[in-house]
Scaffold this motif. Structure first.
Motif, PDB file in Angstrom:
ATOM      1  N   GLY A  57       1.258  -1.212   0.043  1.00 54.35           N
ATOM      2  CA  GLY A  57      -0.047   0.171   0.525  1.00 54.35           C
ATOM      3  C   GLY A  57       0.886   1.452  -0.025  1.00 54.35           C
ATOM      4  O   GLY A  57       0.284   2.319  -0.749  1.00 54.35           O
ATOM      5  N   ILE A  62       0.482   5.296  -2.258  1.00 50.65           N
ATOM      6  CA  ILE A  62      -0.348   6.005  -1.950  1.00 50.65           C
ATOM      7  C   ILE A  62       0.937   6.934  -2.408  1.00 50.65           C
ATOM      8  O   ILE A  62       0.959   8.025  -2.730  1.00 50.65           O
ATOM      9  N   TYR A  97       0.702   9.519   4.450  1.00 49.01           N
ATOM     10  CA  TYR A  97      -0.631  10.249   3.490  1.00 49.01           C
ATOM     11  C   TYR A  97       0.132  11.425   3.487  1.00 49.01           C
ATOM     12  O   TYR A  97       0.990  12.620   2.753  1.00 49.01           O
ATOM     13  N   SER A 154      -3.753  -2.895   0.176  1.00 49.65           N
ATOM     14  CA  SER A 154      -2.842  -3.786   0.855  1.00 49.65           C
ATOM     15  C   SER A 154      -2.466  -5.600   1.156  1.00 49.65           C
ATOM     16  O   SER A 154      -3.621  -5.060   1.480  1.00 49.65           O
ATOM     17  N   LEU A 161       2.745  -6.907  -0.874  1.00 46.47           N
ATOM     18  CA  LEU A 161       2.223  -6.492  -2.307  1.00 46.47           C
ATOM     19  C   LEU A 161       0.900  -5.371  -1.413  1.00 46.47           C
ATOM     20  O   LEU A 161      -0.065  -6.089  -0.787  1.00 46.47           O
TER      21      LEU A 161
HETATM   22  C1  LIG Z   1      -3.811   2.082   6.653  1.00 55.55           C
HETATM   23  C2  LIG Z   1      -2.327   1.528   5.939  1.00 55.55           C
HETATM   24  N1  LIG Z   1      -2.347   1.837   4.490  1.00 55.55           N
HETATM   25  C3  LIG Z   1      -1.283   1.468   4.124  1.00 55.55           C
HETATM   26  C4  LIG Z   1      -0.413   0.751   4.932  1.00 55.55           C
HETATM   27  C5  LIG Z   1       1.150   0.175   4.100  1.00 55.55           C
HETATM   28  O1  LIG Z   1       0.568  -0.558   4.293  1.00 55.55           O
HETATM   29  P1  LIG Z   1       2.140  -1.935   3.583  1.00 55.55           P
HETATM   30  O2  LIG Z   1       2.657  -0.740   1.944  1.00 55.55           O
HETATM   31  O3  LIG Z   1       2.900  -2.297   4.199  1.00 55.55           O
HETATM   32  O4  LIG Z   1       1.163  -2.792   2.175  1.00 55.55           O
HETATM   33  C6  LIG Z   1       0.060   0.480   5.679  1.00 55.55           C
HETATM   34  C7  LIG Z   1       0.546   0.118   6.707  1.00 55.55           C
HETATM   35  O5  LIG Z   1       1.021   0.314   7.638  1.00 55.55           O
HETATM   36  C8  LIG Z   1      -0.931   1.163   6.510  1.00 55.55           C
HETATM   37  O6  LIG Z   1      -1.331   0.749   7.815  1.00 55.55           O
END
Ligand SMILES: Cc1ncc(COP(=O)(O)O)c(C=O)c1O
Length: 359
Positions: free
Chosen positions: A84, A88, A110, A213, A225
């Motif tokens: 994720g 972002i 963010y 995520s 991933l």
């Molecule tokens: C709300 C949220 N979004 C995205 C992520 C990113 O996760 P990842 O890059 O490990 O998939 C996290 C990681 O803690 C998260 O808490």
């Protein structure tokens, strides 16, 4: 003191607090599925060794097909990402030098992505007085002022979920102002099935982008991933901005194993709801405030005693909470705790009882 921006870093936390870490600690600071990764992934991992000698397909064609099918989405609407986190930062690039709204406390990346791309940020705050529920009217009035809103649903660190109808209203209103709505559904797979994800709104609202995520639900933060869901044109633009081979060939090779147990997510949800129910009962008996979470973590606050001392007390007993020093508005006065295995949750409860007995 420089607090780490993320959970899952026990050695750093002990070092920072000058406390002694034992061999065995219980890490409640990272929000991963305590049941995972799926058994088949463990079995297949040795075979995926061969894949480290080859580049992954930079367009991830077959992998996109597998993920889209599993997640009930159309391939043309999906862009795979390195977690994720990459999603972002890719999305934030679209709003370089514009203005964003962030609802705090929330996931810190963010704001960091906005800083990196020179995006001005205004924020709204959730409050314990409203059980961290969304200030809907305030939010609706701010939509005209900004180019983009980042929303986390379910929200990290509160675990709270904005209803589908409220989300629809926000997206509709935002559309009228040509404001984009980015919804981070990183934890959606943990939520009870009655909470619908927002993918059904994509067809009618071109101002909506979702990101998810797979590292959380499948407990594979080391493999990584995630993916973005948006209309075809935005997926194309985002793909052009993506670093080639950002997703590794090992995780791509393991996709069939990752998804081979159809029951994995329903099993997780069921198990989690049972654990959460027991935990809530016990924590309430001990007079702690718990945020109204629907997922695998929650905010805890001792409304009687000092929460920074509670943080140290837990560390001394080899329980690692996620500090909240870096969450805007929480400032260390809460702890974020993951739901772990039954044995670990019981150890947490035991230490919290000791804390209460100290009064
Ligand atoms: C709300 C949220 N979004 C995205 C992520 C990113 O996760 P990842 O890059 O490990 O998939 C996290 C990681 O803690 C998260 O808490």
């Amino acid at each position: 003191m420089k607090w780490p921006a993320h959970g899952g870093q026990p050695a750093k936390i002990y070092h920072l607090t000058n406390l002694t870490k034992s061999e065995k600690v219980y890490d409640f600071s990272a929000n991963l599925n305590p049941l995972g990764p799926p058994e088949q992934v463990k079995q297949q991992l040795p075979q995926s060794f061969d894949f480290i000698q080859s580049y992954p397909d930079p367009e991830y064609v077959e992998a996109t097909r597998i993920v889209s099918k599993h997640e009930n989405l159309q391939e043309k609407n999906v862009l795979l990402t390195n977690g994720g986190a990459e999603a972002i930062f890719l999305i934030a690039q679209l709003f370089s030098s514009k203005k964003a709204l962030i609802i705090e406390p929330t996931f810190s990346e963010y704001r960091r992505a906005c800083d990196v791309y020179n995006i001005e940020v205004i924020s709204l705050s959730l409050s314990i007085d409203d059980d961290f529920s969304l200030p809907l009217n305030n939010l609706l009035t701010k939509l005209a002022e900004v180019d983009v809103v980042f929303l986390c649903r379910p929200n990290n660190p509160t675990g709270t979920m904005v209803s589908f109808d409220e989300m629809k209203l926000i997206i509709q209103k935002a559309n009228q102002h040509e404001t984009m709505v980015i919804v981070d559904e990183a934890f959606i797979h943990f939520a009870p099935s009655e909470f619908e994800d927002l993918s059904s709104l994509l067809a009618n609202y071109p101002n909506l982008i979702l990101l998810r995520s797979l590292t959380k639900i499948y407990a594979i933060p080391g493999l990584r991933l995630g993916y973005i869901v948006a209309d075809e044109q935005k997926i194309h633009v985002l793909r052009m901005k993506q670093i080639p081979w950002s997703i590794n060939s090992v995780v791509l090779a393991l996709l069939p194993a990752l998804f081979s147990d159809e029951n994995f997510i329903p099993k997780t949800k069921h198990w989690l709801q049972e654990q959460m129910c027991q935990l809530k009962t016990e924590l309430k008996k001990l007079d702690f405030y718990i945020s109204p979470t629907v997922v695998n973590f929650y905010l805890l606050k001792d409304t009687v005693k000092n929460n920074k001392e509670l943080f140290h007390f837990l560390l001394q007993h080899q329980i690692i909470p996620r500090h909240t020093q870096t969450f805007k508005g929480l400032d260390g006065d809460y702890l974020r705790l993951a739901v772990r295995s039954e044995e670990e949750n019981n150890s947490l409860l035991h230490v919290l009882r000791l804390w209460r007995e100290q009064q």
